[in-house]
Motif scaffolding. Structure first.
Motif, short mmCIF file in Angstrom:
data_model
loop_
_atom_site.label_atom_id
_atom_site.label_comp_id
_atom_site.label_asym_id
_atom_site.label_seq_id
_atom_site.Cartn_x
_atom_site.Cartn_y
_atom_site.Cartn_z
N GLY A 1 -24.23 -26.51 -52.28
CA GLY A 1 -26.41 -27.28 -51.84
C GLY A 1 -27.30 -25.71 -51.43
O GLY A 1 -26.82 -24.78 -52.40
N PRO A 2 -28.32 -25.56 -51.12
CA PRO A 2 -29.05 -25.40 -50.96
C PRO A 2 -29.19 -23.71 -51.01
O PRO A 2 -29.27 -22.35 -51.14
CB PRO A 2 -30.78 -25.88 -50.53
N ALA A 3 -28.43 -23.72 -49.53
CA ALA A 3 -28.17 -22.21 -49.28
C ALA A 3 -27.52 -21.09 -50.60
O ALA A 3 -27.32 -20.34 -49.84
CB ALA A 3 -27.59 -22.59 -47.81
N ARG A 4 -26.06 -22.27 -50.35
CA ARG A 4 -25.67 -21.74 -52.01
C ARG A 4 -26.47 -20.60 -53.24
O ARG A 4 -25.93 -19.94 -53.33
CB ARG A 4 -23.85 -22.67 -52.26
N ASP A 5 -26.73 -21.51 -53.54
CA ASP A 5 -27.32 -21.75 -54.21
C ASP A 5 -28.38 -20.12 -53.95
O ASP A 5 -28.31 -19.61 -55.17
CB ASP A 5 -28.24 -22.36 -54.94
#
Lengths: 93, 154
Positions: free
Chosen positions: B97-101
């Motif tokens: 998701g955005p946090a990992r990206d």
């Protein structure tokens, strides 16, 4: 005082240029595409950061320093976005 | 709404810092347009940023940039040293998701690591300039710092 600041600017900018040269040497010497990306991003970020640092004392009082730092930050953000993308593409081939 | 107001205020502050407070009407219009785009492209998530941990991460960054740059420069300029690049498989703790990206983008600026796509079973392939067993552990430690800063560690 101004002599000291000039010396600081000169040293920081020259050091910055050394890292740009190192980044270019890495681009030519390193064996694979992803390693070349390491050279182009990390060495050049530090080089640009040092040049920005050297130019800070010489910037216009109004907005100049913030603009210089913004240049560095925008380069960091764009290469953080582009670096992993290019590495992924290079690996797929 | 609160997220939009905070983003608008930060963007306007950036405008004021760069222009020295000139053309604030134009700045407000630009900040409003940028806020609209940012809410559309990156809607506020469930995480709440921790200002203290984020400040530590930001203050630590120049040191990381210095380490990363000198490491690459020494490998590039010293004829006796050559890079021994390799790929390391690393299992992230952050869910996809955005946090990992965001963390993977940040990790590409850290010394020696460059995320290079997804591996098998949800792992991530890390390209390392000097491959070694300590790369994955370093990534996990950085991920923990990053997750604390953006409030994604639960």
């Amino acid at each position: 005082m101004s002599l000291l600041l000039d010396a600081f600017s000169l040293v920081a900018i020259l050091l910055g240029l050394v890292f740009f040269v190192a980044g270019t040497a890495g681009l030519l010497r390193f064996p694979d595409a992803a390693s070349r990306l390491h050279a182009l991003t990390k060495a050049d970020h530090l080089g640009l950061g040092l040049i920005v640092l050297g130019l800070l004392p010489r910037a216009d009082a109004v907005g100049g320093p913030a603009r210089l730092v913004a240049v560095w930050l925008l380069v960091l953000v764009s290469s953080a976005a582009a670096g992993p993308l290019l590495a992924r593409l290079a690996r797929r081939r | 709404m609160a997220a939009g107001a905070i983003r608008f205020a930060l963007l306007l502050l950036g405008w004021a810092a760069m222009t020295g407070g000139a053309d604030l009407v134009l700045g407000a219009l630009a900040a409003a347009a940028a806020t609209w785009c940012s809410l559309l492209l990156a809607p506020p998530g469930p995480h709440r940023v921790r200002p203290g941990a984020l400040a530590l991460l930001v203050l630590r960054f120049p040191w990381q940039a210095l380490r990363a740059g000198t490491e690459v420069a020494r490998l590039a300029l010293d004829p006796r040293r050559t890079p021994t690049p390799g790929e390391v498989t690393w299992a992230p703790r952050l869910p996809p998701g955005p946090a990992r990206d965001a963390f993977l983008a940040y990790a590409s600026l850290l010394p020696g690591t460059l995320p290079a796509g997804a591996g098998r079973d949800g792992s991530v392939v890390i390209h390392a300039l000097v491959a070694g067993p300590d790369i994955a552990a370093a990534m996990t430690a950085e991920e923990a710092r990053f997750a604390r800063a953006i409030g994604a560690d639960g």
